[in-house]
Design an enzyme around this catalytic site. Sequence first.
Site, PDB file in Angstrom:
ATOM      1  N   ASP A  50       0.856  -1.179   0.000  1.00 23.02           N
ATOM      2  CA  ASP A  50       0.000   0.000   0.000  1.00 23.02           C
ATOM      3  C   ASP A  50       0.898   1.237   0.000  1.00 23.02           C
ATOM      4  O   ASP A  50       1.758   1.381   0.864  1.00 23.02           O
ATOM      5  CB  ASP A  50      -0.886  -0.034   1.247  1.00 23.02           C
ATOM      6  CG  ASP A  50      -1.797   1.169   1.379  1.00 23.02           C
ATOM      7  OD1 ASP A  50      -1.746   2.053   0.516  1.00 23.02           O
ATOM      8  OD2 ASP A  50      -2.565   1.212   2.347  1.00 23.02           O
TER       9      ASP A  50
ATOM     10  N   ARG B 106       4.953   2.055  10.127  1.00 22.71           N
ATOM     11  CA  ARG B 106       4.910   3.278   9.320  1.00 22.71           C
ATOM     12  C   ARG B 106       5.912   4.258   9.915  1.00 22.71           C
ATOM     13  O   ARG B 106       5.609   4.994  10.855  1.00 22.71           O
ATOM     14  CB  ARG B 106       3.490   3.849   9.286  1.00 22.71           C
ATOM     15  CG  ARG B 106       2.516   2.892   8.587  1.00 22.71           C
ATOM     16  CD  ARG B 106       1.115   3.452   8.442  1.00 22.71           C
ATOM     17  NE  ARG B 106       0.227   2.477   7.810  1.00 22.71           N
ATOM     18  CZ  ARG B 106      -1.081   2.636   7.676  1.00 22.71           C
ATOM     19  NH1 ARG B 106      -1.662   3.748   8.141  1.00 22.71           N
ATOM     20  NH2 ARG B 106      -1.823   1.721   7.092  1.00 22.71           N
TER      21      ARG B 106
ATOM     22  N   GLN C 291      -4.389  -3.610  12.707  1.00 17.95           N
ATOM     23  CA  GLN C 291      -5.788  -3.485  12.300  1.00 17.95           C
ATOM     24  C   GLN C 291      -6.308  -4.817  11.780  1.00 17.95           C
ATOM     25  O   GLN C 291      -5.543  -5.714  11.434  1.00 17.95           O
ATOM     26  CB  GLN C 291      -5.957  -2.400  11.240  1.00 17.95           C
ATOM     27  CG  GLN C 291      -5.266  -2.657   9.923  1.00 17.95           C
ATOM     28  CD  GLN C 291      -5.377  -1.479   8.964  1.00 17.95           C
ATOM     29  OE1 GLN C 291      -5.446  -0.321   9.373  1.00 17.95           O
ATOM     30  NE2 GLN C 291      -5.398  -1.755   7.675  1.00 17.95           N
TER      31      GLN C 291
ATOM     32  N   ASP D 185     -14.267   7.145   5.150  1.00 18.76           N
ATOM     33  CA  ASP D 185     -13.725   6.903   6.489  1.00 18.76           C
ATOM     34  C   ASP D 185     -14.853   6.933   7.515  1.00 18.76           C
ATOM     35  O   ASP D 185     -15.748   7.790   7.436  1.00 18.76           O
ATOM     36  CB  ASP D 185     -12.711   7.984   6.877  1.00 18.76           C
ATOM     37  CG  ASP D 185     -11.435   7.923   6.045  1.00 18.76           C
ATOM     38  OD1 ASP D 185     -11.191   6.886   5.399  1.00 18.76           O
ATOM     39  OD2 ASP D 185     -10.689   8.922   6.047  1.00 18.76           O
TER      40      ASP D 185
ATOM     41  N   GLU E 137     -10.670   8.543  13.634  1.00 16.19           N
ATOM     42  CA  GLU E 137     -10.907   7.633  12.512  1.00 16.19           C
ATOM     43  C   GLU E 137     -10.720   6.194  12.977  1.00 16.19           C
ATOM     44  O   GLU E 137      -9.671   5.828  13.480  1.00 16.19           O
ATOM     45  CB  GLU E 137      -9.949   7.932  11.362  1.00 16.19           C
ATOM     46  CG  GLU E 137     -10.129   6.995  10.172  1.00 16.19           C
ATOM     47  CD  GLU E 137      -9.029   7.117   9.144  1.00 16.19           C
ATOM     48  OE1 GLU E 137      -8.607   6.073   8.605  1.00 16.19           O
ATOM     49  OE2 GLU E 137      -8.572   8.262   8.886  1.00 16.19           O
TER      50      GLU E 137
ATOM     51  N   SER F 184     -10.903   3.044   7.445  1.00 21.90           N
ATOM     52  CA  SER F 184     -10.874   3.543   6.073  1.00 21.90           C
ATOM     53  C   SER F 184     -11.240   2.369   5.185  1.00 21.90           C
ATOM     54  O   SER F 184     -10.681   1.280   5.332  1.00 21.90           O
ATOM     55  CB  SER F 184      -9.482   4.077   5.724  1.00 21.90           C
ATOM     56  OG  SER F 184      -9.432   4.511   4.386  1.00 21.90           O
TER      57      SER F 184
END
Length: 335
Positions: free
Chosen positions: A56, A110, A125, A236, A249, A252
């Site tokens: 991604d 990340r 997630q 979202d 959030e 997504s």
Amino acid sequence: MELIIPENYDPRLSVRETQEAIKYIRDTFQKELGKEMNLERISAPLFVEHSSGLNDDLNGVERPVQFDIAGIPGETIEVVHSLAKWKRMALHEYGFLPGEGLYTNMNAIRRDEDLDNLHSCYVDQWDWEKVITREERKEETLKDTVRTIFKIIKHMQHEVWYKYPQAVKHLPKDITFITSQELEDRYPDKTPKERENLITKEHGCVFLMKIGDKLGSGMPHDGRAPDYDDWQLNGDILFWFENLNCALEISSMGIRVDEESLAKQLEKAGCEDRKNLPYHRMLLNGELPCTIGGGIGQSRLCMLLLDRAHVGEVQASIWPKEMREECRKHNIILL
């Protein structure tokens, strides 16, 4: 976003009780998700080959963690940012049919993420993906799926309340749908994040749709990679979070690109060179199924349901020493 310290913050559970609650939420939610959405639990990779095109790209500027493997000389290996594309390939290879889907525990690094109350360099997630028919590539399918996920989260609130009544956060009764263009028209002088906060505070929970393409102002609401979500059929899920006075959030998600929307979005994003990657060639050739999918933040969901002020209270990660010390002074215990 800088570190926010809520006034007179009380986590209401000890660290060990919190760990117990985290396990309960994670175990229970994934079972409910699989049952309600007809998803099978499968294994997934922590890293992929760079040449596969499966990683991604997020907003296109984040650097993946890269390394080499002695057994595969000449290949660059990347820790995943998410499994957005990999899941669709898995559905194809494993022979899933329309109405069937998969979910998996996705762990990512990340390295360019800001570190604050909501953001960590470690991402965990539930990544999920489901096969749909070409006729189901429409807004009605997207909204129905969002309502199902919202129902599961609401059910989790009741489950957590039963075990931890002193700690649970009470969620709104319903979810509101609005597009990014409608939001810009409503608040033309605000930034995208300010708009999200205003609309989510008003309604409690919002599904903000159509993210990635340019709006009337000439700018997109937010960045989205051009090669997984269809920018006209994504969004979202945002919850209003009083502890931090902002929108949180949780997910997504979206209906994925088909051949036509992929070609258009690659052109708009200036990424037409990706057409030669294996994944993209298969998609452009019509070899992959139509799908809908997304990610639901595990730590974010625990943070929401347990009404915590910092994501580090519900996940073990790395934080600046100064942040740890400041949080501890105010009863925010980072794992």
